[in-house]
Design an enzyme around this catalytic site. Structure first.
Site, PDB file in Angstrom:
ATOM      1  N   CYS A 270      12.614  -0.092   0.444  1.00 20.31           N
ATOM      2  CA  CYS A 270      13.526  -1.023  -0.219  1.00 20.31           C
ATOM      3  C   CYS A 270      14.765  -0.254  -0.665  1.00 20.31           C
ATOM      4  O   CYS A 270      14.833   0.978  -0.556  1.00 20.31           O
ATOM      5  CB  CYS A 270      12.846  -1.673  -1.422  1.00 20.31           C
TER       6      CYS A 270
ATOM      7  N   HIS B  88       6.153   6.809  -4.519  1.00 20.08           N
ATOM      8  CA  HIS B  88       4.741   7.032  -4.236  1.00 20.08           C
ATOM      9  C   HIS B  88       4.489   7.087  -2.736  1.00 20.08           C
ATOM     10  O   HIS B  88       4.035   6.119  -2.130  1.00 20.08           O
ATOM     11  CB  HIS B  88       3.904   5.939  -4.893  1.00 20.08           C
TER      12      HIS B  88
ATOM     13  N   GLU C 228       5.833   3.067 -13.954  1.00 17.06           N
ATOM     14  CA  GLU C 228       6.826   2.063 -14.330  1.00 17.06           C
ATOM     15  C   GLU C 228       6.479   1.422 -15.675  1.00 17.06           C
ATOM     16  O   GLU C 228       7.361   1.170 -16.504  1.00 17.06           O
ATOM     17  CB  GLU C 228       6.943   0.981 -13.252  1.00 17.06           C
TER      18      GLU C 228
ATOM     19  N   ASN D 281       2.736  -1.505  -5.098  1.00 18.28           N
ATOM     20  CA  ASN D 281       3.168  -2.607  -4.236  1.00 18.28           C
ATOM     21  C   ASN D 281       2.398  -2.617  -2.916  1.00 18.28           C
ATOM     22  O   ASN D 281       2.124  -3.674  -2.358  1.00 18.28           O
ATOM     23  CB  ASN D 281       4.689  -2.565  -4.015  1.00 18.28           C
TER      24      ASN D 281
ATOM     25  N   SER E 298       0.343   3.684  -4.582  1.00 16.14           N
ATOM     26  CA  SER E 298       1.485   2.772  -4.523  1.00 16.14           C
ATOM     27  C   SER E 298       1.037   1.370  -4.921  1.00 16.14           C
ATOM     28  O   SER E 298       0.278   0.715  -4.204  1.00 16.14           O
ATOM     29  CB  SER E 298       2.071   2.748  -3.108  1.00 16.14           C
TER      30      SER E 298
ATOM     31  N   CYS F  87      15.134   2.910 -10.243  1.00 16.60           N
ATOM     32  CA  CYS F  87      15.592   1.757  -9.462  1.00 16.60           C
ATOM     33  C   CYS F  87      16.385   0.810 -10.364  1.00 16.60           C
ATOM     34  O   CYS F  87      15.938   0.499 -11.478  1.00 16.60           O
ATOM     35  CB  CYS F  87      14.394   1.034  -8.869  1.00 16.60           C
TER      36      CYS F  87
END
Length: 336
Positions: A21, A50, A136, A235, A233, A106
């Protein structure tokens, strides 16, 4: 070619969008450009993103990964903060030691930080929907004064949560969560606390949503769904869950071609492939090379969105040139 030497057929549904991304691309670019400007070593606090492949590639360029700022010597070289974001105490500690630091958080994570701080500024207690211990989540909670934020991981947490007396509530979420899981938690919160305040904009980032949507579209009828990504990770792990819920008979997280579960892939079958937001495209390419060694591969593209987002690096690095090889690595299409 004789029938005996002909490879058996295999249909592969390839999701788009997938992989890097804009936030991951920016974070990797910051480390590469810092190495060009300051030379090696450039220190990086925690994994920049990650993915082991990315981390090893940056190590080969001269990046040194550390757990905490205490591991960074006062040698004048910069330290980069990861894309996941850091508590306010981390840049404060860097400034106290007069360390040069570059924040690769980010921009969409930074937006969540601002949303959470806005809740506090308006006198609300913040409910952060996310996974305990994720960098995060640690970074977001670390933006807020002690006692002003509570972590909600599940609907069961909603049932047991008792808010501070007399305070309004507002929520934000980790950017990489399952859209469906988060919707269920938010619904439970709203049912229990009807005056719950939403963030000013959606917290789950566009890349997470887009990748989950593509997986949902590709999953029905797939015998196996492979998600390229790292075990840590968030996501990527959510994509594995989404694939099975959306109709894939089975799904698995793989770091690369070495992890392909060949026993789950049969001639004439259909598998689907996507990649988490921190997984480089070169690893997807390696999967396809492995497939083609054994099968006559027919590709079906499942495209649900087009992504054109680009996040600029900080001004001090913006005008530094990148070679073709640098750009290939930054974009996930080449090796360091």
């Amino acid at each position: 070619m004789s029938d005996l030497s002909r490879k058996p057929p295999l249909t592969v549904r390839l999701c788009e969008p997938r992989g890097f991304c804009a936030g991951v691309d920016r974070a990797i670019q910051i480390v590469v450009l810092a190495l060009k400007k300051y030379g090696a070593p450039v220190y990086v606090r925690h994994e920049i993103v990650h993915n082991r492949y990315v981390v090893e590639g940056l190590k080969n360029m001269g990046a040194v990964f550390v757990e905490e700022l205490d591991d960074v010597p006062a040698d004048g070289q910069p330290v980069v903060f990861s894309a996941h974001g850091v508590p306010k105490s981390v840049p404060a500690a860097a400034e106290a030691r007069q360390l040069l630091y570059l924040d690769a958080t980010c921009p969409l994570v930074s937006k969540v930080h601002k949303q959470a701080m806005r809740h506090v500024r308006l006198g609300r207690h913040v409910l952060l929907i996310g996974h305990r211990g994720h960098p995060e989540v640690i970074g977001t909670m670390g933006q807020l004064p002690e006692g002003t934020v509570s972590l909600i991981e599940t609907e069961a947490d909603v049932a047991t949560f008792v808010p501070p007396e007399g305070m309004e509530l507002g929520f934000v979420t980790q950017t990489t969560l399952s859209v469906e899981d988060t919707a269920g938690i938010i619904a439970a919160l709203q049912a229990k606390f009807p005056t719950l305040q939403h963030p000013s904009t959606e917290s789950i980032c566009y890349a997470t949503t887009n990748r989950q949507d593509a997986v949902k579209a590709a999953a029905p009828g797939a015998d196996l769904f492979l998600i390229v990504g790292a075990p840590n990770s968030s996501n990527s792990r959510r994509l594995v869950e989404v694939a099975e819920r959306a109709g894939a008979q089975a799904s698995a997280l793989v770091e690369g071609a070495k992890d392909i579960p060949w026993e789950g892939i049969v001639a004439g079958g259909t598998i689907a492939v996507s990649a988490g937001a921190s997984a480089p495209e070169v690893l997807v390419d390696e999967l396809f090379s492995a497939f083609r060694e054994r099968f006559d591969v027919r590709i079906e593209l499942t495209r649900t969105a087009e992504e054109n987002e680009r996040f600029l690096v900080m001004r001090d690095l913006r005008d530094l040139p990148l070679t073709v090889d640098d750009m290939a690595f930054v974009n996930g299409r080449g090796r360091a």
